[in-house]
Design a protein around this motif. Structure first.
Motif, mmCIF file in Angstrom:
data_model
loop_
_atom_site.group_PDB
_atom_site.id
_atom_site.type_symbol
_atom_site.label_atom_id
_atom_site.label_comp_id
_atom_site.label_asym_id
_atom_site.label_seq_id
_atom_site.Cartn_x
_atom_site.Cartn_y
_atom_site.Cartn_z
ATOM 1 N N LEU A 1 0.832 -1.207 0.000
ATOM 2 C CA LEU A 1 0.000 0.000 0.000
ATOM 3 C C LEU A 1 0.866 1.256 0.000
ATOM 4 O O LEU A 1 0.515 2.254 -0.644
ATOM 5 C CB LEU A 1 -0.930 0.000 1.225
ATOM 6 C CG LEU A 1 -2.041 -1.054 1.231
ATOM 7 C CD1 LEU A 1 -2.887 -0.915 2.494
ATOM 8 C CD2 LEU A 1 -2.920 -0.946 -0.004
ATOM 9 N N HIS B 1 -8.173 -0.240 -9.836
ATOM 10 C CA HIS B 1 -7.948 -0.785 -8.492
ATOM 11 C C HIS B 1 -9.267 -1.250 -7.866
ATOM 12 O O HIS B 1 -9.321 -2.310 -7.235
ATOM 13 C CB HIS B 1 -7.301 0.274 -7.593
ATOM 14 C CG HIS B 1 -5.819 0.376 -7.721
ATOM 15 N ND1 HIS B 1 -5.206 0.815 -8.878
ATOM 16 C CD2 HIS B 1 -4.807 0.101 -6.846
ATOM 17 C CE1 HIS B 1 -3.894 0.824 -8.700
ATOM 18 N NE2 HIS B 1 -3.622 0.381 -7.481
ATOM 19 N N GLY C 1 -10.358 -4.993 -6.802
ATOM 20 C CA GLY C 1 -10.883 -5.253 -5.462
ATOM 21 C C GLY C 1 -12.195 -6.017 -5.492
ATOM 22 O O GLY C 1 -12.432 -6.893 -4.651
ATOM 23 N N TYR D 1 -7.222 -2.834 1.828
ATOM 24 C CA TYR D 1 -7.170 -2.411 0.426
ATOM 25 C C TYR D 1 -8.345 -1.493 0.097
ATOM 26 O O TYR D 1 -8.176 -0.434 -0.529
ATOM 27 C CB TYR D 1 -7.184 -3.650 -0.464
ATOM 28 C CG TYR D 1 -7.107 -3.391 -1.947
ATOM 29 C CD1 TYR D 1 -5.903 -3.027 -2.548
ATOM 30 C CD2 TYR D 1 -8.236 -3.529 -2.760
ATOM 31 C CE1 TYR D 1 -5.830 -2.797 -3.923
ATOM 32 C CE2 TYR D 1 -8.168 -3.303 -4.124
ATOM 33 C CZ TYR D 1 -6.964 -2.935 -4.706
ATOM 34 O OH TYR D 1 -6.897 -2.715 -6.056
#
Length: 205
Positions: free
Chosen positions: A33, A149, A153, A183
């Protein structure tokens, strides 16, 4: 329902941290991250550098619809809350509730992607494409990277839901629920920066 106890019978230690492997993998994900944050920082810097380089094309004031990005923002904030509830229920050992909240989060993620696709297609129809100007290139890459992203996810969350349904809550699946939560919250934080630096700033400047 009673909280899940780890293998060492330490009720106050979260199940996802109950094994050395779990702790190391979570630490490794924090490092990922941090690296991802650097990527987004570079994209933000590039966007802010080219925000006024429209090359005669449409500007942010002409393109951004307040209603759409406000809906996206509320949707993603709510999804972050429901994802947090999934982690909470996981730590309580409630498999059904964990799966249910993950499904709600997943649906909210799909709604977000739907609005983002609608936004992009609307811009393209107005002639605002990736090739139109440096401003639009940096905009599509920045917002699109965040959208990618979110899409990853959603697929990842789907896999975790399947594993929870078949294996239940154990040290491994608990770790995965916790990490997908990290996340998802990270993406929410990035969107807050996007909301401020891209959409709000775009309407003012």
């Amino acid at each position: 329902m009673a909280a899940v106890t780890n293998h060492n019978n330490k009720p106050y230690e979260p199940l996802e941290y109950s094994t050395e492997e779990g702790s190391l993998r979570i630490f490794g994900f924090w490092l990922f991250l941090a690296a991802d944050m650097v990527l987004f920082a570079c994209l933000f810097a590039t966007y802010l550098m080219y925000i006024h380089h429209t090359a005669g094309g449409p500007s942010s004031k002409e393109l951004f619809e307040v209603k759409d990005f406000m809906i996206e923002t509320v949707d993603l904030l709510v999804s972050s809350f429901t994802c947090g509830l999934a982690t909470l229920e996981m730590r309580r050992g409630n498999k059904k509730a964990t799966i249910a909240w993950l499904i709600v989060t997943l649906i909210l993620g799909l709604v977000f992607i739907g609005f983002e696709v609608k936004e992009f297609t609307g811009m393209v129809q107005e002639g605002a494409t990736l090739q139109t100007s440096a401003f639009l290139t940096s905009f599509f890459i920045l917002v699109g990277t965040h959208g990618c992203h979110v899409s990853i996810g959603i697929l990842w969350m789907l896999c975790i839901i399947a594993q929870l349904a078949t294996r239940g809550i154990n040290a491994q699946t608990a770790r995965k629920v916790f990490i997908i939560g990290l996340y998802w919250h990270f993406l929410d934080v990035i969107w807050i920066f996007l909301f401020t630096a891209v959409y709000l700033t775009g309407l003012v400047l």
